[in-house]
Design an enzyme around this catalytic site. Structure first.
Site: not given
Ligand code: NAP
Length: 398
Positions: A195-196, A356, A396, A398
């Protein structure tokens, strides 16, 4: 004499121990011990399946060797060894060809945005892997607060972990591992989930030895359900900190262009709080711009607190994809709508770009940046590669 070959390695300083590469490798060439994740040179066929799934680019490491580094050597490393001199006689002209071949395979594997990055030149030095699977830190839950509306489908939590007297130095942009209790189907202890950190280096409250996380409950997520159900006072086993490149410049004049979806906002909360504390101390004039996508306002983590951050500190573009009666909007759509201000940032050497969140956003954001840069007379690939090389471009996902 053994013919030189390219050995695939993983950078232990940059690796965040998310084990995605290990889970992706189709032939089980990647494994881990309590310390490092490593590639077995006797098994790896350099198929590159592990390359695009790595969130940090730690996986993009190659050394020309005549004798491969053993697994034991790799498990013991804190940092990668430098490239050894390979005698011209041993080379026979083949090394350059190997280099070209790896470069070609990598480019195809990344198909654009992701890949190996450098830390900003001015960033503070990150401590990594201080606590591992064998010797995790023990933190106590100080608080667990729901960030999203009670009637929203999305349950995102703000979790505060207190490390008491254990040293746990962490920088904005780093991640930590949480070890869920119990064992997997094979009777092995569960691996940590990453987790970040969403708090700044000096603590959720200044000068407290604590960190916060932003965690979304996933329907069948083993660790996210464990974390989201934690109660104040519970003990949690923590590994890390991890990551040494997705860091903030330690330069108040640097301009930050931050693009995120959902819980990918976690590091940017930390960046913003760091900047606010720096400006309070008279440092931090560079502007910060945030493009943040969520389904609806009530599922956007920190919607309320973000509204209180003045525009002079953080220019916010909050976009929503599922508001009834409104067109779907993604971060890349808003970036295109704001093309002039984005282009002005891209053309400024003080600008650092951070992306991110969802892996799927990379392609759309990359296309938007290509279009925006192109319209401003910049070649995006060249600009991006120069920024990456200078520690000013970070992805970054996922
Ligand atoms: P989410 O609620 O599923 O999506 C957030 C937004 O992004 C929604 O509005 C979604 O729209 C949109 N979205 C979907 N596909 C997209 C695309 N191709 N381009 C642009 N926007 C798009 O998000 P979440 O469940 O919080 O997930 C966040 C992600 O970040 C997870 O995969 C998590 O693992 C990752 N994360 C990464 C880090 C890191 O890299 N350090 C840290 C924390 C979290 P729709 O669903 O309406 O299509």
């Amino acid at each position: 004499m053994t013919k030189p070959f390219m050995q695939h390695l993983i950078d232990p300083e940059i690796c965040i121990r998310c084990y995605t590469c290990e889970n992706t490798c189709p032939i089980d060439a990647i494994s881990h011990d309590e310390n490092n994740v490593v590639v077995d040179p006797a098994i790896c066929e350099q198929c590159m399946a592990c390359i695009p799934v790595c969130p940090t680019g730690a996986i993009d490491e190659w050394r020309v060797v005549t004798t491969p580094y053993t697994l034991e050597e790799q498990f013991s490393w804190d940092e990668l060894p430098a490239q050894e001199e390979i005698a011209e006689a041993a080379d026979g002209g083949g090394i350059e060809a190997l280099d070209d071949e790896i470069a070609r395979l990598l480019e195809a594997a990344h198909a654009g945005a992701g890949g190996k990055t450098r830390a900003p030149a001015s960033a503070a030095r990150a401590s990594v892997n201080l606590y591992n699977l064998e010797r995790p830190a023990r933190a106590r839950v100080q608080g667990n607060y729901r960030l999203t509306a009670g009637d929203s489908d999305s349950d995102v939590r703000h979790i505060i972990l207190d490390f008491a007297a254990q040293p746990f130095p962490v920088l904005e942009g780093q991640s930590i591992g949480i070890i869920p209790p119990g064992e997997d189907a094979e009777g092995k202890p569960h691996l940590p989930r990453l987790y970040s950190v969403s708090s700044p280096r000096d603590g959720e409250r200044p000068n407290y030895n604590n960190v916060s996380l932003t965690v979304k409950r996933e329907p069948r997520g083993l660790c996210s359900n464990y974390v989201c159900d934690l109660k104040a006072g519970d003990e949690v086993r923590v590994t890390g900190p991890f990551g040494a490149t997705f860091l903030m410049p330690d330069d108040g004049a640097a301009r930050l262009l931050m693009i995120c979806t959902g819980t990918g906002s976690a590091p940017f909360r930390a960046f913003t709080m760091r900047r606010q504390r720096m400006s309070a101390g008279g440092r931090g004039d560079g502007d910060m711009v945030l493009f943040f996508g969520a389904r609806t306002p009530d599922s956007l983590p920190y919607f309320g607190p973000l509204g209180k951050v003045p525009d002079t500190v953080l220019k916010k573009h909050l976009v929503f994809s599922r508001v009834p009666g409104q067109d779907k909007e993604y971060v890349q759509h808003r970036m295109l709508a704001e093309r002039e201000s984005v282009a002005a940032m891209l053309g400024d050497v003080r600008t650092h770009v951070y992306i991110c969140g969802l892996k799927g956003m990379e392609e759309g954001v990359e296309a938007a940046l290509t279009e925006i840069a192109g319209a401003a007379g910049l070649n995006w690939t060249d600009t991006r590669d120069a920024m990456r090389e200078a520690g000013r471009y970070h992805v970054e996902t996922y």
